[in-house]
Write a protein that holds these residues in place. Structure first.
Motif, mmCIF file in Angstrom:
data_model
loop_
_atom_site.group_PDB
_atom_site.id
_atom_site.type_symbol
_atom_site.label_atom_id
_atom_site.label_comp_id
_atom_site.label_asym_id
_atom_site.label_seq_id
_atom_site.Cartn_x
_atom_site.Cartn_y
_atom_site.Cartn_z
ATOM 1 N N UNK A 44 12.299 -7.721 24.210
ATOM 2 C CA UNK A 44 12.195 -9.036 23.569
ATOM 3 C C UNK A 44 13.327 -9.199 22.559
ATOM 4 N N UNK A 45 13.995 -10.342 22.609
ATOM 5 C CA UNK A 45 15.058 -10.633 21.664
ATOM 6 C C UNK A 45 14.498 -10.707 20.252
ATOM 7 N N UNK A 46 15.162 -10.024 19.325
ATOM 8 C CA UNK A 46 14.773 -10.075 17.916
ATOM 9 C C UNK A 46 15.736 -10.980 17.161
ATOM 10 N N UNK A 47 17.012 -10.626 17.162
ATOM 11 C CA UNK A 47 18.000 -11.411 16.413
ATOM 12 C C UNK A 47 19.395 -10.879 16.710
ATOM 13 N N UNK A 48 20.370 -11.564 16.180
ATOM 14 C CA UNK A 48 21.765 -11.140 16.235
ATOM 15 C C UNK A 48 22.277 -11.098 14.798
ATOM 16 N N UNK A 49 22.012 -9.985 14.089
ATOM 17 C CA UNK A 49 22.402 -9.926 12.681
ATOM 18 C C UNK A 49 23.913 -9.895 12.509
ATOM 19 N N UNK A 50 24.353 -10.338 11.356
ATOM 20 C CA UNK A 50 25.776 -10.258 11.047
ATOM 21 C C UNK A 50 26.215 -8.798 11.035
ATOM 22 N N UNK A 51 25.384 -7.931 10.464
ATOM 23 C CA UNK A 51 25.658 -6.492 10.459
ATOM 24 C C UNK A 51 24.345 -5.750 10.693
ATOM 25 N N UNK A 52 24.427 -4.687 11.478
ATOM 26 C CA UNK A 52 23.248 -3.883 11.814
ATOM 27 C C UNK A 52 23.557 -2.417 11.532
ATOM 28 N N UNK A 53 22.788 -1.830 10.628
ATOM 29 C CA UNK A 53 22.914 -0.408 10.319
ATOM 30 C C UNK A 53 21.920 0.328 11.208
ATOM 31 N N UNK A 54 22.404 0.758 12.349
ATOM 32 C CA UNK A 54 21.540 1.337 13.367
ATOM 33 C C UNK A 54 20.899 2.639 12.914
ATOM 34 N N UNK A 55 21.569 3.375 12.041
ATOM 35 C CA UNK A 55 21.026 4.658 11.601
ATOM 36 C C UNK A 55 19.671 4.511 10.915
ATOM 37 N N UNK A 56 19.446 3.390 10.220
ATOM 38 C CA UNK A 56 18.192 3.205 9.493
ATOM 39 C C UNK A 56 17.423 1.949 9.911
ATOM 40 N N UNK A 57 18.013 1.134 10.768
ATOM 41 C CA UNK A 57 17.343 -0.095 11.196
ATOM 42 C C UNK A 57 17.338 -1.175 10.132
ATOM 43 N N UNK A 58 18.514 -1.408 9.535
ATOM 44 C CA UNK A 58 18.675 -2.427 8.500
ATOM 45 C C UNK A 58 19.562 -3.551 9.021
ATOM 46 N N UNK A 116 18.906 2.468 1.433
ATOM 47 C CA UNK A 116 18.032 3.561 0.995
ATOM 48 C C UNK A 116 16.570 3.249 1.303
ATOM 49 N N UNK A 117 16.158 2.002 1.075
ATOM 50 C CA UNK A 117 14.777 1.606 1.377
ATOM 51 C C UNK A 117 14.502 1.702 2.866
ATOM 52 N N UNK A 118 15.456 1.278 3.676
ATOM 53 C CA UNK A 118 15.279 1.367 5.127
ATOM 54 C C UNK A 118 15.214 2.826 5.571
ATOM 55 N N UNK A 119 16.009 3.682 4.941
ATOM 56 C CA UNK A 119 16.024 5.103 5.300
ATOM 57 C C UNK A 119 14.729 5.801 4.906
ATOM 58 N N UNK A 120 14.010 5.252 3.934
ATOM 59 C CA UNK A 120 12.790 5.875 3.425
ATOM 60 C C UNK A 120 11.557 5.578 4.279
ATOM 61 N N UNK A 121 11.726 4.796 5.309
ATOM 62 C CA UNK A 121 10.595 4.471 6.186
ATOM 63 C C UNK A 121 10.971 4.780 7.623
ATOM 64 N N UNK A 122 9.984 4.705 8.487
ATOM 65 C CA UNK A 122 10.258 4.969 9.908
ATOM 66 C C UNK A 122 11.177 3.881 10.455
ATOM 67 N N UNK A 123 12.155 4.295 11.247
ATOM 68 C CA UNK A 123 13.081 3.340 11.853
ATOM 69 C C UNK A 123 12.332 2.502 12.888
ATOM 70 N N UNK A 124 12.499 1.188 12.861
ATOM 71 C CA UNK A 124 11.819 0.341 13.856
ATOM 72 C C UNK A 124 12.360 0.604 15.256
ATOM 73 N N UNK A 125 11.537 0.295 16.235
ATOM 74 C CA UNK A 125 11.900 0.510 17.641
ATOM 75 C C UNK A 125 12.731 -0.677 18.154
ATOM 76 N N UNK A 126 13.883 -0.847 17.556
ATOM 77 C CA UNK A 126 14.785 -1.950 17.892
ATOM 78 C C UNK A 126 16.078 -1.356 18.390
ATOM 79 N N UNK A 127 16.622 -1.919 19.467
ATOM 80 C CA UNK A 127 17.839 -1.389 20.075
ATOM 81 C C UNK A 127 18.882 -2.474 20.223
ATOM 82 N N UNK A 128 20.137 -2.037 20.165
ATOM 83 C CA UNK A 128 21.274 -2.932 20.395
ATOM 84 C C UNK A 128 21.348 -3.210 21.883
ATOM 85 N N UNK A 129 21.613 -4.457 22.236
ATOM 86 C CA UNK A 129 21.781 -4.824 23.642
ATOM 87 C C UNK A 129 22.967 -4.066 24.215
#
Length: 130
Positions: A44-58, A116-129
């Motif tokens: 399912x499409x989520x979004x197209x962010x301007x920047x995506x920090x894949x390591x933490x899901x931000x 840091x806040x994103x790194x402190x929680x479980x990474x969401x199950x979101x993937x880059x197309x």
């Protein structure tokens, strides 16, 4: 100047504000994000962010008032996008383009704190197309 603009466009920025965002990110010391790529959660499409920090899901969104509030349906689309982010568990930092130039140090601090806040929680199950 034209070479600089072409270089930045080739690296994924799609607007002057996103080029400013890249310069601010360079001050942050954070891992390089992926710029302007579509994100999906279980197909399912989520979004197209301007920047995506894949390591933490931000996701980092540079949201201009003129586009997101004044364009027909801009505000509605922004709220729908933010709802999809929330449903997918994605932490989002939203920044006004004007702040990238007027308050770069504050934006860097917010970006680091959000990472840091994103790194402190479980990474969401979101993937880059792909």
């Amino acid at each position: 100047m034209p070479r600089l603009v072409l270089s930045e466009l080739a690296s994924g920025q799609e607007s002057v504000a996103e080029m400013d965002a890249r310069r601010v990110w360079e001050l942050s010391g954070l891992p390089e994000p992926v710029w302007n790529k579509k994100l999906y959660e279980e197909g399912r499409f989520v979004a197209k962010p301007d920047a995506w920090f894949d390591d933490v899901g931000l996701a980092w969104e540079v949201d201009s008032l003129s586009f997101h509030l004044q364009v027909v349906d801009g505000f509605d689309r922004t709220l729908a996008r933010n709802g999809r982010y929330a449903a997918a568990g994605v932490l989002v930092l939203q920044t006004l383009p004007s702040r990238l130039r007027s308050e770069p140090d504050k934006v860097v601090a917010e970006l680091r704190a959000a990472h840091a806040a994103a790194a402190a929680r479980a990474r969401p199950n979101v993937r880059i197309a792909s």
